[in-house]
Write a protein that holds these residues in place. Structure first.
Motif, mmCIF file in Angstrom:
data_model
loop_
_atom_site.group_PDB
_atom_site.id
_atom_site.type_symbol
_atom_site.label_atom_id
_atom_site.label_comp_id
_atom_site.label_asym_id
_atom_site.label_seq_id
_atom_site.Cartn_x
_atom_site.Cartn_y
_atom_site.Cartn_z
ATOM 1 N N TYR A 133 -58.326 -8.724 -7.748
ATOM 2 C CA TYR A 133 -59.355 -9.144 -6.782
ATOM 3 C C TYR A 133 -59.119 -8.490 -5.411
ATOM 4 N N TYR A 165 -55.464 -12.067 -9.296
ATOM 5 C CA TYR A 165 -55.570 -12.111 -7.834
ATOM 6 C C TYR A 165 -55.290 -10.732 -7.233
ATOM 7 N N HIS A 166 -54.314 -10.020 -7.798
ATOM 8 C CA HIS A 166 -54.020 -8.653 -7.341
ATOM 9 C C HIS A 166 -55.225 -7.740 -7.595
ATOM 10 N N GLY A 194 -50.777 -18.201 -5.522
ATOM 11 C CA GLY A 194 -50.863 -16.748 -5.544
ATOM 12 C C GLY A 194 -50.932 -16.175 -4.142
ATOM 13 N N THR A 200 -58.531 -16.839 -11.411
ATOM 14 C CA THR A 200 -58.120 -16.420 -10.075
ATOM 15 C C THR A 200 -58.270 -17.528 -9.042
ATOM 16 N N MET A 241 -55.638 -19.133 -5.784
ATOM 17 C CA MET A 241 -55.815 -18.466 -4.494
ATOM 18 C C MET A 241 -55.276 -19.300 -3.336
#
Length: 276
Positions: free
Chosen positions: A236, A233-234, A214, A206, A210
């Motif tokens: 998170y 990332y989604h 993403g 991730t 970031m």
């Protein structure tokens, strides 16, 4: 005395293995049981919706984005890693240069992923003006998995029988022809296995994306210079912002399935090579 020492080491090894297996099975089964509930085809093929974004809809752009990030990372990392491994095994005759390259590879493997993300943002996004894009995120992920691929490919190349290579040279065959026609086919399965396993590592990361590629919401990327969603990332965002625990479990379930499929492919290719 020695016998009791060996028994202690054996017990310690067996116990460690059992604890590891139990922990992995527990974590996976817990996420699978939570994530499988309510998972349907609409969740897989729809985009995030609702307010806050993610309370409704699905994760299709994130699935496509994760796959695209992984493909770019594997492409970028495998080119550099294979070239480096070939140079060390067949062209570099200076031990100091080989040692220096190994130090760089080991140092790269120890860089925290968040630092790689900051480096990618500063160098790729700002300095090279690539923007927050699939390309920037993929390159940063490629740097992260480069040491993993290089070490395994270098080891595979080093295990080839030198007599076969010397016999090829003795017949007047060039190094490049020997590599592409003799050496590469012998190591092809190991190279594919290494890239697949490294791809699983990249897909679950991730922090590197970031700041580089993403974003919270985007459609399916249309080019390498488009920003993209990614499953980790989604996930998170869903948990960090408290948006939807139910959708977070379903997202984690899909991510684990993809990682399991990718890692299984890599392990299967490696096992088939050993049997041959």
């Amino acid at each position: 005395m020695k016998k009791s020492k060996y028994i202690g080491i054996k017990l310690w090894s067996v116990l460690s293995g059992i604890i590891l297996i139990v922990l992995v099975l527990y974590i996976n089964s817990y996420i699978f049981s939570k994530g499988a509930c309510g998972l349907n085809i609409n969740f897989l093929l729809d985009s995030p919706k609702g307010f806050p974004l993610g309370t409704e809809g699905g994760i299709f752009p994130a699935i496509v984005g994760s796959v695209c990030f992984t493909l770019v990372a594997c492409f970028f990392a495998s080119i550099i890693a294979i070239a480096t491994a070939v140079y060390i095994n067949f062209y570099c005759t200076n031990k100091k240069i080989c040692g220096l390259i190994h130090i760089v590879i080991q140092s790269t493997s120890g860089i925290p992923s968040i630092v790689l993300g900051l480096f990618g943002y500063t160098f790729l996004v700002v300095y090279l003006n690539l923007g927050i894009s699939l390309l920037s995120g993929g390159i940063v992920l490629g740097i992260m998995i480069f040491p993993f691929i290089e070490v395994r490919v270098e080891k595979a190349l080093g295990e080839i029988n030198n007599e076969l290579i010397y016999a090829s040279y003795a017949l007047g065959v060039s190094k490049s022809y020997t590599f592409f026609k003799i050496i590469l086919p012998m190591c092809f399965d190991e190279i594919i296995s290494s890239i697949a396993l490294a791809g699983g590592f990249a897909m679950g990361a991730t922090a590197p994306i970031m700041f580089t590629g993403g974003i919270i919401h985007a459609p399916v990327p249309k080019s390498l210079f488009s920003p993209a969603m990614a499953l980790p990332y989604h996930l998170y965002i869903l948990i960090g912002e408290g948006i939807s625990i139910e959708n977070a479990y379903k997202t984690a379930f899909v991510l684990l399935l993809l990682l399991l499929a990718l890692n299984s492919f890599g392990i299967l290719v490696g096992l088939l090579r050993k049997e041959e």
